[in-house]
Write a protein that holds these residues in place. Structure first.
Motif, PDB file in Angstrom:
ATOM      1  N   ALA A  55       0.858  -1.193   0.000  1.00 35.24           N
ATOM      2  CA  ALA A  55       0.000   0.000   0.000  1.00 35.24           C
ATOM      3  C   ALA A  55       0.889   1.236   0.000  1.00 35.24           C
ATOM      4  CB  ALA A  55      -0.914   0.006   1.215  1.00 35.24           C
ATOM      5  N   ARG A  56       0.597   2.171  -0.878  1.00 40.05           N
ATOM      6  CA  ARG A  56       1.426   3.365  -0.936  1.00 40.05           C
ATOM      7  C   ARG A  56       0.627   4.541  -1.483  1.00 40.05           C
ATOM      8  NH1 ARG A  56       5.686   1.261  -5.378  1.00 40.05           N
ATOM      9  NH2 ARG A  56       5.224  -0.715  -4.341  1.00 40.05           N
ATOM     10  N   VAL A  57       1.087   5.725  -1.122  1.00 41.87           N
ATOM     11  CA  VAL A  57       0.530   6.971  -1.651  1.00 41.87           C
ATOM     12  C   VAL A  57       1.706   7.824  -2.099  1.00 41.87           C
ATOM     13  CG1 VAL A  57      -0.772   9.069  -1.159  1.00 41.87           C
ATOM     14  CG2 VAL A  57      -1.501   6.892  -0.168  1.00 41.87           C
ATOM     15  N   GLU A  58       1.622   8.373  -3.296  1.00 42.72           N
ATOM     16  CA  GLU A  58       2.684   9.218  -3.838  1.00 42.72           C
ATOM     17  C   GLU A  58       2.091  10.554  -4.264  1.00 42.72           C
ATOM     18  OE1 GLU A  58       4.500   7.030  -6.983  1.00 42.72           O
ATOM     19  OE2 GLU A  58       5.223   5.421  -5.668  1.00 42.72           O
ATOM     20  N   HIS A  59       2.842  11.614  -4.029  1.00 40.93           N
ATOM     21  CA  HIS A  59       2.364  12.961  -4.327  1.00 40.93           C
ATOM     22  C   HIS A  59       3.510  13.788  -4.882  1.00 40.93           C
ATOM     23  CE1 HIS A  59       1.688  17.247  -2.966  1.00 40.93           C
ATOM     24  NE2 HIS A  59       0.673  17.038  -3.752  1.00 40.93           N
ATOM     25  N   ASN A  60       3.238  14.570  -5.912  1.00 45.40           N
ATOM     26  CA  ASN A  60       4.253  15.491  -6.426  1.00 45.40           C
ATOM     27  C   ASN A  60       3.585  16.701  -7.044  1.00 45.40           C
ATOM     28  OD1 ASN A  60       4.235  15.182  -9.626  1.00 45.40           O
ATOM     29  ND2 ASN A  60       4.029  13.115  -8.756  1.00 45.40           N
ATOM     30  N   VAL A  61       4.289  17.810  -7.044  1.00 45.24           N
ATOM     31  CA  VAL A  61       3.793  19.043  -7.652  1.00 45.24           C
ATOM     32  C   VAL A  61       4.987  19.782  -8.238  1.00 45.24           C
ATOM     33  CG1 VAL A  61       3.917  20.247  -5.413  1.00 45.24           C
ATOM     34  CG2 VAL A  61       2.518  21.203  -7.256  1.00 45.24           C
ATOM     35  N   GLY A  62       4.825  20.279  -9.451  1.00 40.75           N
ATOM     36  CA  GLY A  62       5.944  20.954 -10.092  1.00 40.75           C
ATOM     37  C   GLY A  62       5.522  21.693 -11.343  1.00 40.75           C
ATOM     38  N   ILE A  63       6.500  22.299 -11.993  1.00 42.70           N
ATOM     39  CA  ILE A  63       6.238  23.122 -13.163  1.00 42.70           C
ATOM     40  C   ILE A  63       7.249  22.805 -14.255  1.00 42.70           C
ATOM     41  CG2 ILE A  63       7.679  25.054 -12.347  1.00 42.70           C
ATOM     42  CD1 ILE A  63       5.457  26.902 -13.545  1.00 42.70           C
ATOM     43  N   GLY A  64       6.788  22.726 -15.477  1.00 40.85           N
ATOM     44  CA  GLY A  64       7.636  22.533 -16.639  1.00 40.85           C
ATOM     45  C   GLY A  64       7.410  23.673 -17.618  1.00 40.85           C
ATOM     46  N   LEU A  78      10.990  22.072 -12.541  1.00 44.10           N
ATOM     47  CA  LEU A  78      11.372  22.117 -11.135  1.00 44.10           C
ATOM     48  C   LEU A  78      10.200  21.674 -10.267  1.00 44.10           C
ATOM     49  CD1 LEU A  78      13.194  25.570 -10.808  1.00 44.10           C
ATOM     50  CD2 LEU A  78      14.247  23.312 -10.504  1.00 44.10           C
ATOM     51  N   PRO A  79      10.476  20.962  -9.177  1.00 43.48           N
ATOM     52  CA  PRO A  79       9.418  20.794  -8.174  1.00 43.48           C
ATOM     53  C   PRO A  79       9.068  22.156  -7.613  1.00 43.48           C
ATOM     54  CG  PRO A  79      11.533  20.070  -7.311  1.00 43.48           C
ATOM     55  CD  PRO A  79      11.740  20.352  -8.768  1.00 43.48           C
ATOM     56  N   LEU A  80       7.809  22.318  -7.231  1.00 37.47           N
ATOM     57  CA  LEU A  80       7.324  23.645  -6.873  1.00 37.47           C
ATOM     58  C   LEU A  80       7.098  23.757  -5.373  1.00 37.47           C
ATOM     59  CD1 LEU A  80       6.440  26.288  -8.382  1.00 37.47           C
ATOM     60  CD2 LEU A  80       4.118  25.435  -8.161  1.00 37.47           C
ATOM     61  N   ALA A  81       7.842  24.651  -4.753  1.00 35.12           N
ATOM     62  CA  ALA A  81       7.615  24.962  -3.343  1.00 35.12           C
ATOM     63  C   ALA A  81       7.158  26.393  -3.169  1.00 35.12           C
ATOM     64  CB  ALA A  81       8.885  24.714  -2.529  1.00 35.12           C
ATOM     65  N   ALA A 360       2.488  14.325 -21.875  1.00 32.60           N
ATOM     66  CA  ALA A 360       3.681  14.348 -21.039  1.00 32.60           C
ATOM     67  C   ALA A 360       3.386  13.670 -19.713  1.00 32.60           C
ATOM     68  CB  ALA A 360       4.151  15.783 -20.802  1.00 32.60           C
ATOM     69  N   ASP A 361       4.402  13.017 -19.155  1.00 28.87           N
ATOM     70  CA  ASP A 361       4.277  12.337 -17.878  1.00 28.87           C
ATOM     71  C   ASP A 361       4.479  13.361 -16.760  1.00 28.87           C
ATOM     72  OD1 ASP A 361       4.258  10.656 -15.743  1.00 28.87           O
ATOM     73  OD2 ASP A 361       6.013   9.488 -16.327  1.00 28.87           O
ATOM     74  N   GLY A 362       3.449  14.141 -16.502  1.00 22.61           N
ATOM     75  CA  GLY A 362       3.541  15.138 -15.447  1.00 22.61           C
ATOM     76  C   GLY A 362       4.351  16.354 -15.856  1.00 22.61           C
ATOM     77  N   TRP A 363       4.826  17.076 -14.854  1.00 20.07           N
ATOM     78  CA  TRP A 363       5.477  18.361 -15.084  1.00 20.07           C
ATOM     79  C   TRP A 363       6.947  18.242 -15.462  1.00 20.07           C
ATOM     80  CZ3 TRP A 363       9.509  18.722 -11.646  1.00 20.07           C
ATOM     81  CH2 TRP A 363       9.422  17.931 -10.484  1.00 20.07           C
ATOM     82  N   ALA A 364       7.557  17.090 -15.233  1.00 25.78           N
ATOM     83  CA  ALA A 364       9.006  16.977 -15.364  1.00 25.78           C
ATOM     84  C   ALA A 364       9.487  16.623 -16.766  1.00 25.78           C
ATOM     85  CB  ALA A 364       9.536  15.939 -14.374  1.00 25.78           C
ATOM     86  N   TYR A 365       8.569  16.451 -17.716  1.00 29.02           N
ATOM     87  CA  TYR A 365       8.941  15.999 -19.051  1.00 29.02           C
ATOM     88  C   TYR A 365       8.298  16.886 -20.114  1.00 29.02           C
ATOM     89  CZ  TYR A 365      10.042  11.683 -16.529  1.00 29.02           C
ATOM     90  OH  TYR A 365      10.531  10.764 -15.645  1.00 29.02           O
TER      91      TYR A 365
END
Length: 490
Positions: A55-64, A78-81, A360-365
């Motif tokens: 069981a797992r939960v993954e989270h990410n937020v960023g900008i490309g 970049l990951p977004l903080a 695109a596979d999320g913000w990093a690509y």
């Protein structure tokens, strides 16, 4: 904003402010720029006989950010903080474009219109709100049902969900906000005995099935009942006769045909492959740009469409990852190739029509050409009527193995189950069925496709590119009758 709390980008207004910061930081010399701001969260629970729960939960937020300067792309992510990260990514993308001048032939993008809007997956029951007790209770019941026969040596059941806030802005004025939810389910059974090992899966043989929906997607798959069925079928396969080799007429079921579409149509019609971009990574295509509009890829019964406007599919969206509006486009019409799966870059280099297949596979690509919801248009009639038309042959379903060359031309597939058909009636269960062929010969051998009531859609994960990125897409089909198919390995 926090990079650790889900939902920071649920607010369209707040997300748009960050997009504007990035666009404002792009140097005025840029010919074009676009920004993708993405927050994603996934949860997965997998249970397997005799093993600890995964069981797992993954989270990410960023900008490309992607910038075109003097016909050359620069991309940075970049990951977004904090919003300052948005400006940093934009400046880096611009600097990379400037530094890359002369490293490749410059491109000139086609005219890009400003397109703005909002899209949200229709969800009846939030999969992230389902209790752990309900998830684990369902999986326990499915495992118990699947493993009831003593010959079952392994069984796995799982549920998964993903939600995304995806925000897009471009220098031509597009501002788009899309909110996606996907939910999936699987069961896989392996039986051993009588000197053999066999497997059965449900509802899709590739990591289960996933759709753009909530927990209702899982409930609609009747997991426990079907787990019991595939467990019994895996055991029955142990003593089933081995499928023959030679040449035969075959009705291919919807799940197996959906993978055939993925491997020999979806990938073969990606425009970046057609012009050689993926030669060192995921391969090229036997189809050339010059073949669009003239190559007979299949029989008149074969029409294959890209249509991300179909709701509920894993390939559904309102805008692709370059901001191009979703629309239905025939890739193959009446057997003839009409369009390719294309993005802005590939269209700029070839002059073919833009179909809006940048993913695109999320913000990093950066976005590349990927399938959307690519499906075989149904014909008419029921599966029983298709088997009547078949006469003598085989009905096959559910992929077990696949192999296809780097040009998407020569292929071999194996299926989990096959049934002998005599006088249009399904009879003996057979195991280890396989078939192979050459892509255009195969599709030209399709005599008929069953009607809309027999059509099914399946969600798939798919990897491509270097560095490798994953796309989430879907394929649909109704069963099809194929004449003179090469079967077996002899």
């Amino acid at each position: 904003m926090s990079a650790h709390r889900w939902g920071a980008l649920a607010d369209d207004t707040a997300a748009r402010e960050i997009v504007e910061v990035a666009l404002d930081a792009v140097d005025g010399r840029a010919e074009y720029a676009d920004v993708r701001l993405v927050e994603a969260e996934e949860t997965r629970v997998y249970r397997q006989l005799g093993a600890a729960t995964d069981a797992r939960v993954e989270h990410n937020v960023g900008i490309g950010v992607r910038v075109l300067v003097d016909g050359v792309w620069g991309f940075a992510a970049l990951p977004l903080a904090d919003s300052v990260d948005a400006a940093t990514a934009a400046r880096r993308a611009h600097a990379l474009a400037v530094a890359s001048a002369g490293t490749s032939a410059p491109i000139r993008l086609p005219a890009v219109e400003a397109r703005s809007g909002r899209y949200e997956t229709v969800v009846e029951q939030d999969p992230f709100a389902v209790s752990e007790d309900e998830r684990h209770g369902l999986l326990s019941a499915a495992l118990a049902a699947a493993s009831a026969p003593r010959e079952v040596v392994s069984a796995q059941a799982g549920v998964n969900a993903k939600r995304q806030h995806r925000h897009f802005g471009s220098s031509v004025g597009s501002r788009q906000h899309q909110h996606f939810v996907e939910t999936g389910v699987l069961v896989l059974v392996i039986a051993a005995g009588h000197g053999d090992v066999q497997r059965r899966s449900y509802p899709n043989s590739f990591h289960g099935d996933t759709g753009a929906a909530g927990w209702e997607f899982v409930l609609g798959r009747d997991l426990v009942t079907n787990a019991a069925r595939v467990g019994e079928e895996a055991v029955a396969l142990l003593t089933a006769p081995v499928a023959p080799s030679g040449t035969a007429d075959v009705v291919i079921g919807a799940q197996q045909l959906s993978l055939q579409i993925h491997e020999s149509a979806g990938h073969a019609l990606e425009l970046d492959r057609m012009i050689g971009d993926e030669a060192n990574f995921a391969g090229t295509s036997f189809i050339g740009v010059e073949d669009i509009g003239r190559l007979r890829y299949g029989s008149p019964a074969v029409t294959i469409t890209s249509d991300p406007t179909v709701p509920g599919t894993r390939g559904s969206f309102a805008f692709d990852d370059e901001g191009t509006p979703a629309r239905r486009r025939a890739l193959v019409e009446g057997g003839v190739i009409r369009n390719a799966l294309s993005n802005l870059d590939s269209v700029a280099r070839t002059g073919v029509a833009l179909t809006g297949a940048a993913r695109a596979d999320g913000w990093a690509y950066p976005p590349v050409c990927f399938a959307t919801h690519v499906h075989l248009e149904p014909g008419s009639g029921s599966l029983d009527e298709l088997c009547d038309r078949l006469g003598d042959g085989y009905y096959i379903e559910d992929n077990r193995s696949w192999s296809i060359d780097e040009r998407r031309l020569n292929f071999q597939f194996g299926t989990e189950v096959a049934y002998e058909v005599r006088d249009g009636k399904r009879g003996r269960l057979l195991k280890n069925f396989s078939y192979g062929g050459i892509t255009p010969r195969f599709w030209n051998s399709v005599e008929a496709v069953a009607g809309p009531d027999e059509a099914r859609t399946f969600g798939y994960p798919c990897g491509k590119g270097e560095p490798k990125q994953w796309s989430f897409l879907s394929h649909g089909a109704a069963p099809a009758l194929v004449r003179g198919l090469r079967i077996g390995v002899a």
